[in-house]
Design an enzyme around this catalytic site. Structure first.
Site, PDB file in Angstrom:
ATOM      1  N   THR A 163       0.758  -1.233  -0.043  1.00 16.89           N
ATOM      2  CA  THR A 163      -0.199  -0.042   0.125  1.00 16.89           C
ATOM      3  C   THR A 163       0.823   1.124   0.086  1.00 16.89           C
ATOM      4  O   THR A 163       0.455   2.279  -0.009  1.00 16.89           O
ATOM      5  CB  THR A 163      -0.947   0.043   1.249  1.00 16.89           C
ATOM      6  OG1 THR A 163       0.030  -0.066   2.355  1.00 16.89           O
ATOM      7  CG2 THR A 163      -2.029  -1.030   1.225  1.00 16.89           C
TER       8      THR A 163
ATOM      9  N   GLU B 170      -0.419  -8.869   9.764  1.00 17.40           N
ATOM     10  CA  GLU B 170      -1.428  -9.356  10.524  1.00 17.40           C
ATOM     11  C   GLU B 170      -1.821 -10.884   9.760  1.00 17.40           C
ATOM     12  O   GLU B 170      -2.759 -11.455  10.447  1.00 17.40           O
ATOM     13  CB  GLU B 170      -2.561  -8.509  10.542  1.00 17.40           C
ATOM     14  CG  GLU B 170      -3.183  -8.120   8.970  1.00 17.40           C
ATOM     15  CD  GLU B 170      -2.496  -7.215   8.498  1.00 17.40           C
ATOM     16  OE1 GLU B 170      -1.331  -6.871   8.688  1.00 17.40           O
ATOM     17  OE2 GLU B 170      -2.593  -6.596   7.403  1.00 17.40           O
TER      18      GLU B 170
ATOM     19  N   TRP C 147       5.338  -1.454   5.862  1.00 18.34           N
ATOM     20  CA  TRP C 147       4.455  -1.060   4.709  1.00 18.34           C
ATOM     21  C   TRP C 147       4.538   0.471   4.730  1.00 18.34           C
ATOM     22  O   TRP C 147       3.300   0.959   4.185  1.00 18.34           O
ATOM     23  CB  TRP C 147       3.163  -1.579   5.267  1.00 18.34           C
ATOM     24  CG  TRP C 147       2.699  -1.552   6.639  1.00 18.34           C
ATOM     25  CD1 TRP C 147       2.947  -2.365   7.824  1.00 18.34           C
ATOM     26  CD2 TRP C 147       1.982  -0.552   7.097  1.00 18.34           C
ATOM     27  NE1 TRP C 147       2.260  -2.091   8.746  1.00 18.34           N
ATOM     28  CE2 TRP C 147       1.720  -0.706   8.430  1.00 18.34           C
ATOM     29  CE3 TRP C 147       1.068   0.611   6.650  1.00 18.34           C
ATOM     30  CZ2 TRP C 147       0.940  -0.040   9.551  1.00 18.34           C
ATOM     31  CZ3 TRP C 147       0.597   1.369   7.730  1.00 18.34           C
ATOM     32  CH2 TRP C 147       0.258   1.117   8.915  1.00 18.34           C
TER      33      TRP C 147
ATOM     34  N   ASP D 238       0.139  -4.526  19.208  1.00 23.29           N
ATOM     35  CA  ASP D 238       0.109  -4.129  17.587  1.00 23.29           C
ATOM     36  C   ASP D 238       0.769  -2.846  17.237  1.00 23.29           C
ATOM     37  O   ASP D 238       0.169  -2.009  16.497  1.00 23.29           O
ATOM     38  CB  ASP D 238      -1.510  -4.433  17.271  1.00 23.29           C
ATOM     39  CG  ASP D 238      -1.848  -4.271  15.808  1.00 23.29           C
ATOM     40  OD1 ASP D 238      -0.833  -4.665  14.986  1.00 23.29           O
ATOM     41  OD2 ASP D 238      -2.785  -3.474  15.407  1.00 23.29           O
TER      42      ASP D 238
END
Lengths: 585, 191
Positions: A190, A208, A256, A316
């Site tokens: 992305t 994930e 990312w 996370d």
């Protein structure tokens, strides 16, 4: 000359004026049609290293990632007169997170679902549009894109079906298309590629899904893969001993977001995501290089050094937003810093040298109950085990899994020397860790997805918080609180002493006074704004541009807040529109 | 709340939902494995201890979460697990709760729908209480879309633009059989 160019000229001969007169003139000019871009300015290494003030050709405009424009025609005095100059509907829903990139009057927009649109940056007329044909069985946990990389006369698009595509900047035609990894195994892209010395670098998403993260470089000319560096060391590599057993094979560490680059030392700094799955008990050890910044040699991909923000991540809290490169004065000395307001709620100030990254200072910029402090010599945060998620037990922690600041970028003003942070305060969360098997291509979080909560601290009077910090002293200079919204959008600073940000559920784009935090201007748009505003100039006129298009994690937070029935707006419409503003004269 | 057995089973179901089911009669690139469910296909478990076994009406009870299934060309012993777009949710509901569109597609209250969310194509994995209302509904955990299987899996919350594709069922000789191909489009939106 194309019809589009003629239309531009018709408007250009008039004195620039945002009035009904000019609007009529443009409307009566020949209708713009799609066509090739003439006289396109090749994006050379020199132009990327020292971009013209009027252009925005990198993710944060400059390789140092500061998100700062030297333009000052729009400033604290006249921003109150800023009005829309033109808009352009992308026709696409979901999260529009890309900056409108501008190269000498040509604007490039990317949208979710892999579209690239080339526009005349002055008129908003379309030159061409590229539409990625995505596989019908693709699923997109994060349907978004953060921009194309610019190099010479080409563009580079990283897609959610995990390809890197080179386009002709003048026509949008595909020049080459390389498969990076397998989308069926949870690998996707992305980010806006980072291009240095003819090497197109991208980092993979998919932590994930239990992938093993990496950064990979391709030859800008022919798409040949030049090197691939995994963010989790393999057997025999330094750092491998921070993992147990085979955990490293599925340990996450996705990369990312776009890296930053120090052209003097030829070092790329890349942020690395959290370990997978979430509960640290499923991957004992420090887990290098998850939740870290790694320093890469762009020529070879070799990891020169690193700094791990926090160890054995269990919240996370990936730290993929690359650190800003800032020359700092602190305690009577000058040094080259890395600045990173972390998802882990710590505002990190580090020193970068060609050989090492040294801890300088760190402090909590939002409330957290996870850290008891930071070891002063090493910069290693001291965790409170009561607030570290584990297996078989419900654990709550602050801030929430979206952290003190998620991927939306902070900005640094070279005028004020402050850092502007799109922070979120008073959010907490929690979950119960569960040992679950890995199924390639399926979510692997180590908890029940439906139990991932967003809670609000008792007595909270606001959520989003635009903060101004002096990184030299560690003092908060000002803050603007948002009582009824999160703040989930990147920040841009300008030499006009403006701080620009969207990110709220009321669909506003706002301009603040960089020195005082005074709200100077705001404009409601079609949807919520997640991507970053940019500043650019064409024919002597400065513009501010941003994409409005709500979705992805901003939407997820909104759903959670609405479900919590705390009186927040629960309907933020989707649909992308490019907004371009200028000062009415 | 966090130890609710139904929800726990849903999670385990999530993670195994797309596990590949071995088929002795067809190799992996047999095009029939990718073909959408056909009239006359059976349904088999796609996960768990009974993975690959035929699902019968007795395997489904009112109030229990959906079973994740693949269609199976019984005549040729081909499980159609070659595309994730073939994954199906099968659930038994009280026939009195089914609306006029859903009832004719149901077999003794058993209904089947595509397990692929119409928003971004994620797997629909949860069976939980609706965000608005008291009924349990299908939920996609990617972006929170919810579907009511009693009303043709229409969208009752979230960004999904359309209902889940429905798969009509009949009971024939004690077996659960697909009565017709998918009604509606399978998969997420592309633009």
């Amino acid at each position: 000359m194309t019809i589009t160019s003629t239309a531009v000229k018709t408007c250009a001969v008039k004195k620039w004026l945002l009035s009904s007169t000019v609007a009529f003139t443009c409307l009566t000019a020949p209708a713009a049609v799609a066509g090739p871009i003439e006289n396109y300015s090749p994006v050379t290494p020199a132009r990327l290293e020292n971009p013209e003030p009027g252009n925005w050709m990198l993710y944060r405009r400059t390789y140092d990632g500061q998100g700062y424009s030297p333009l000052n025609q729009i400033n604290t005095t006249n921003v109150k007169n800023m009005v829309p100059a033109w808009t352009f509907a992308t026709g696409v829903i979901e999260g529009h997170e890309a900056p409108p990139l501008v190269n000498n009057g040509v604007m490039f927009i990317t949208t979710p679902m892999g579209q690239v649109i080339a526009l005349n940056a002055k008129t908003g007329d379309q030159y061409w549009r590229y539409k990625r044909e995505l596989p019908e069985d693709l699923f997109q946990l994060h349907p978004t894109n953060r921009g194309v990389g610019l190099w010479q006369d080409k563009l580079y698009l990283a897609t959610t079906d995990d390809h890197l595509v080179a386009l002709d900047a003048k026509t949008g035609k595909v020049l080459w298309d390389k498969k990076v990894q397998d989308y069926k195994k949870g690998q996707y892209l992305t980010l806006m590629p980072l291009i240095v010395d003819g090497k197109v670098m991208v980092g993979g998403s998919g932590g994930e899904f239990g992938v093993r993260g990496y950064v990979v470089a391709y030859d800008a000319e022919d798409g040949k893969e030049l090197w691939r560096t995994f963010t989790i060391p393999g057997e025999g590599e330094p750092g491998h001993d921070t993992w147990s057993g085979d955990d490293w094979k599925s340990g996450g560490g996705s990369a990312w977001m776009t890296g930053t680059y120090d052209k003097d030392t030829k070092t790329v700094y890349w942020g690395v995501g959290n370990a997978a799955p979430w509960p640290g008990g499923m991957h004992p050890g420090d887990n290098l290089y998850t939740s870290s910044v790694i320093a890469l040699d762009p020529a070879t991909g070799k990891i020169k050094t690193h700094f791990q923000y926090h160890q054995n991540d269990s919240w996370d809290w990936d730290e993929v937003d690359a650190p800003m490169l800032v020359d700092l004065q602190r305690d009577g000395r000058s040094f080259k810093s890395l600045i990173h307001p972390g998802r882990d709620a710590i505002f990190w100030v580090l020193e970068r040298t060609p050989e090492r990254i040294n801890y300088v200072n760190g402090w909590n910029f939002v409330h957290t109950d996870v850290w008891k402090g930071i070891e002063p010599e090493t910069g290693r945060p001291i965790v409170d085990p009561e607030h570290k998620p584990t297996l078989g037990k419900r654990v709550d922690f602050c801030p929430s899994l979206w952290g003190g600041k998620d991927w939306p970028s902070a900005a640094y003003s070279q005028n004020t020397r402050f850092v502007y942070v799109p922070a979120n305060e008073n959010f907490c969360g929690g979950f119960t860790g569960e040992k679950v098997p890995l199924v390639p291509g399926q979510l692997w979080l180590g908890t029940k997805p439906e139990d991932i909560g967003l809670t609000v601290r008792p007595g909270a009077d606001h959520f989003g918080e635009l903060q101004a910090w002096d990184p030299a002293t560690g003092k908060k200079v000002w803050a603007h609180n948002f009582p009824k919204s999160q703040l989930f959008g990147s920040v841009t600073a300008t030499a006009g002493d403006l701080v620009l940000v969207g990110g709220t559920n009321d669909r506003m784009l706002r301009a603040f006074h960089a020195k005082t935090g005074e709200l100077l201007w705001e404009q409601k748009t079609n949807s919520g704004i997640m991507g970053m505003p940019v500043a650019y100039e064409v024919d002597g006129t400065q513009y501010i541009a941003v994409q409005s298009g709500w979705g992805v994690d901003a939407q997820r937070i909104q759903d959670a807040l609405a479900k919590g029935n705390i009186g927040l707006e629960d309907n933020v419409p989707q649909g992308g529109v490019v907004w371009v503003f200028a000062v009415k004269k | 709340m966090h130890d609710h057995p139904t929800r726990r089973s849903v999670v385990f179901g999530t993670l195994a939902a797309c596990a590949s089911v071995a088929s002795a009669a067809a190799d992996d690139d047999d095009p029939r494995k990718e073909k959408r469910p056909q009239k006359g296909d059976l349904l088999v478990f796609s996960e768990g201890e009974r993975e690959g076994q035929t699902i019968t009406p007795n395997d489904l009870k009112i109030g229990e979460p959906p079973i994740h299934a693949w269609p199976k060309d019984a005549a040729n012993a081909i499980v159609r697990d070659g595309s994730r777009l073939n994954e199906v949710l099968v659930i038994r509901l009280d026939p009195r709760e089914l609306d006029e569109d859903t009832l004719p597609r149901a077999a003794d209250g058993i209904v089947a729908y595509s397990a692929i969310c119409s928003h971004a194509g994620c797997p629909v994995t949860a069976w939980i209480k609706a965000t608005e209302g008291n009924d349990d509904v299908f939920k996609c955990m990617c972006h929170n879309s919810e579907y009511d299987p009693r009303r043709g899996a229409q969208v009752v919350f979230g960004p999904a633009p359309r209902r889940l594709a429905a798969l009509p069922l009949v009971i024939r000789d004690g077996a659960l059989v697909i009565a017709a191909p998918f009604i509606g489009k399978v998969g997420g939106q592309q633009g």
